[in-house]
Design an enzyme around this catalytic site. Structure first.
Site, PDB file in Angstrom:
ATOM      1  N   ARG A 202       0.834  -1.206   0.000  1.00 19.39           N
ATOM      2  CA  ARG A 202       0.000   0.000   0.000  1.00 19.39           C
ATOM      3  C   ARG A 202       0.869   1.256   0.000  1.00 19.39           C
ATOM      4  O   ARG A 202       0.518   2.267  -0.610  1.00 19.39           O
ATOM      5  CB  ARG A 202      -0.922  -0.018   1.217  1.00 19.39           C
ATOM      6  N   GLU A 256      -0.937  -4.552  13.955  1.00 15.37           N
ATOM      7  CA  GLU A 256      -1.682  -5.552  14.728  1.00 15.37           C
ATOM      8  C   GLU A 256      -0.833  -6.094  15.877  1.00 15.37           C
ATOM      9  O   GLU A 256      -0.643  -7.309  16.036  1.00 15.37           O
ATOM     10  CB  GLU A 256      -2.170  -6.687  13.827  1.00 15.37           C
TER      11      GLU A 256
END
EC number: 3.6.4.-
Length: 610
Positions: A202, A256
């Protein structure tokens, strides 16, 4: 005209125990302006069009034109037709060391983008849309806030709900960081290498779609790393300690974080890397995953103890969720109900409101784990934490779970004060460096200090020799024996099941008070595993299992003697309120014996056992 609320049809699962966490849409403020009916959101106090079509019209998609032949329009210009200026023939990537003919306007625009990351994102960052092609990024309010915080603060921790678009905003920040800084190395860490590679992809897309005057030249453009001609680079790694050792990063991004096993080991490797530079950055983003290591990081940040800047955003940050299936604004009423019905309320709270619920299946309930507090004390040379000093007139009981492998599992000794109605943890020995040969001498020292208290030892591979040495060699008479041949207890499926169940009741009913930080942390990751209980992958359970031994002992008849109690039924101690309520509900029947006959008079709500 506002409609009255129907309590049968307008119930929302988030509104429990009289607490209104989400208001019914009929209670929202309304107004008409510019030919549009507006409704005020309870979440951010802003006004939104009633119809989703009006919302889309006000926030319309902006396409970025394909400009490869008008360099004077530098804001969108990419020299795609000149293959000599392209990296590996890729039209969107500029080759390293390509000279740019700078104008005053270009320099001023470059500086503006460098100094204002939100302007950079909203003006020049783009994504590839499946229907519209290359379009400008439309930042949500929370994404603007995140960009400002990450840009201005050295250490940032973000507690975010699922599917908010955090990867997009992090990718924009990473792209800005490497494009406008020289010689900066960035490391992306995640639970798996594929997850960190996704963040890198990304980021690469954000850099790829920049106009030529903002895009640095490309030196390397690989699947797991990139390098720019300004000396900056980005690498994607799995979250193992070896991934960061030997590297010096100007910034580390941890994705995460709550789902990374063995995070403590990785964190010990990360900290020296970050501390090597005064301006090094670290950014952590995650959705909560029970009360594990991220809970401690987040709590310390909120309390201002760690230097991290905390930021949180939840499900209502995505404004499309505030419209129902009929494209009418309902402030997220329908979306939240459907999501809860599709999973569970506890899961919704954890994944969409960023609340810290207990990890699925933890022995101790999440609500109890959240309020368990610890006392910070400095351990002695052997690793003994003393929370209360011994008193001559008090009664103590100790339990010991010996490590089976030196340098791996831990020796865990708990000393419990059982004098009063509420039992209390007063001392803990926690070490994985003590040899089992000298462990009996060290344990005996603390047992003698606490009034020569009795000790119950698990007879595992090393526990047998420790118990034998303590009882026979050191002649300590306080060793609790299960039989003439067993100098302690042998753990079986039955003893573990009863011990775990009893320990759960003791803690949740506030019969046993825990002060040791590491013990509380182990409880947060001690969860259901098949038909038993064990630590989650990458965590230890030695401290908990030592307390499970205590839980089993407290159910045995011999516990009365060692606790110096005249008579004790554990159920009566732990569930006194429940037993009293049962006694009130099931009052006995009263029989009245007269001269001529016997009759019974039932007490109201009574129950005959005849």
């Amino acid at each position: 005209m506002e409609q009255p609320i129907n309590v049968l049809n307008d119930f929302h699962p988030l509104n429990e125990a009289g607490k209104i966490l989400i208001k019914h849409p009929s209670l929202a403020e309304r107004k008409d302006e510019d030919g549009i009916h507006w409704i005020k959101s309870q979440w951010d106090g802003k006004w939104y069009p009633e119809k989703f079509s009006d919302y889309l019209r006000l926030h319309k998609i902006v396409k970025i034109p394909n400009n490869s032949d008008k360099p004077e329009l530098f804001q969108t210009y990419k020299d795609k037709n000149n293959k000599r200026s392209r990296y590996m023939g890729l039209p969107n990537l500029k080759r390293a060391n390509i000279k740019t003919q700078w104008t005053r306007e270009m320099v001023e625009e470059w500086k503006k983008c460098r100094d204002d990351i939100v302007y950079f994102a909203e003006t020049y960052c783009a994504i590839t849309h499946i229907d519209y092609g290359v379009i400008k990024v439309q930042l949500r309010d929370y994404q603007r806030d995140m960009l400002k915080i990450m840009s201005s603060k050295r250490m940032t921790v973000c507690n975010l709900s699922r599917q908010l678009g955090k990867t997009t905003v992090v990718a924009i920040f990473l792209a800005h960081f490497v494009c406008f800084n020289k010689d900066k190395a960035v490391g992306i860490l995640a639970h798996k290498g594929s997850m960190s590679a996704e963040v890198l992809d990304r980021t690469k897309q954000a850099i790829e779609l920049l106009p030529d005057f903002l895009q640095p030249g490309i030196v390397e453009w690989n699947k797991g790393s990139i390098e720019l001609d300004n000396g900056s680079s980005i690498g994607a790694y799995a979250s193992s300690p070896d991934a960061v050792r030997g590297n010096s990063f100007a910034m580390i991004y941890i994705d995460e974080c709550a789902f990374i096993p063995n995070f403590h080991d990785s964190w010990l490797a990360i900290q020296p890397v970050i501390s090597s530079g005064r301006r090094s950055k670290i950014i952590i983003t995650t959705t909560p995953n029970g009360l594990n290591h991220f809970y401690d990081i987040w709590t310390a940040a909120v309390e201002g103890k760690s230097g991290f800047e905390p930021y949180t955003a939840i499900w209502n940050s995505v404004k499309e969720r505030l419209y129902n299936d009929e494209d009418i604004f309902d402030d997220g009423w329908q979306w939240s109900i459907q999501t809860i019905n599709g999973s569970s309320l506890a899961q919704f709270r954890q994944e969409h409101t960023a609340a810290f619920e207990g990890t699925s299946g933890t022995l101790i309930s999440g609500m109890k784990l959240a309020v368990m507090d610890f006392i910070e004390v400095t351990p002695d040379d052997h690793g003994f934490h003393q929370f209360k000093k011994p008193e001559p007139d008090r009664k103590y009981i100790a339990t010991l779970d010996c490590s089976e492998g030196r340098g791996q599992d831990y020796h865990a000794l708990h000393i419990i004060d059982v004098t009063d109605d509420v039992w209390e943890q007063v001392g803990v020995l926690h070490s994985n460096t003590i040899s089992h040969l000298i462990l009996p001498d060290i344990v005996m020292r603390y047992l003698v200090e606490y009034n020569e208290c009795p000790v119950y030892i698990e007879l595992n591979s090393t526990g047998v020799s420790v118990a034998k040495s303590l009882y026979m060699d050191l002649e300590y008479e306080g060793v609790i024996c299960d039989s003439y041949t067993d100098l302690g207890m042998k753990q079986t499926k039955r003893t573990k099941a009863v011990g775990c169940s009893t320990l759960k009741d003791l803690i949740e009913k506030d019969k046993l008070i825990i002060h040791h930080r590491a013990t509380i942390q182990e409880f947060r990751t001690f969860s259901e595993k098949g038909v038993s209980w064990a630590a989650e992958e990458g965590y230890h359970d030695d401290l908990v299992m030592s307390l499970v031994i205590f839980g089993w002992l407290s159910t045995q008849s011999k516990f009365i003697d060692y606790a110096d109690k005249d008579d004790m039924r554990l159920a009566s101690e732990v569930f006194s309120k429940e037993l009293q309520d049962m006694s009130d509900d099931y009052a006995p029947v009263i029989f009245v014996d007269s001269v001529h006959s016997a009759e019974y008079v039932p007490v109201s709500h009574g129950m005959s056992m005849v």
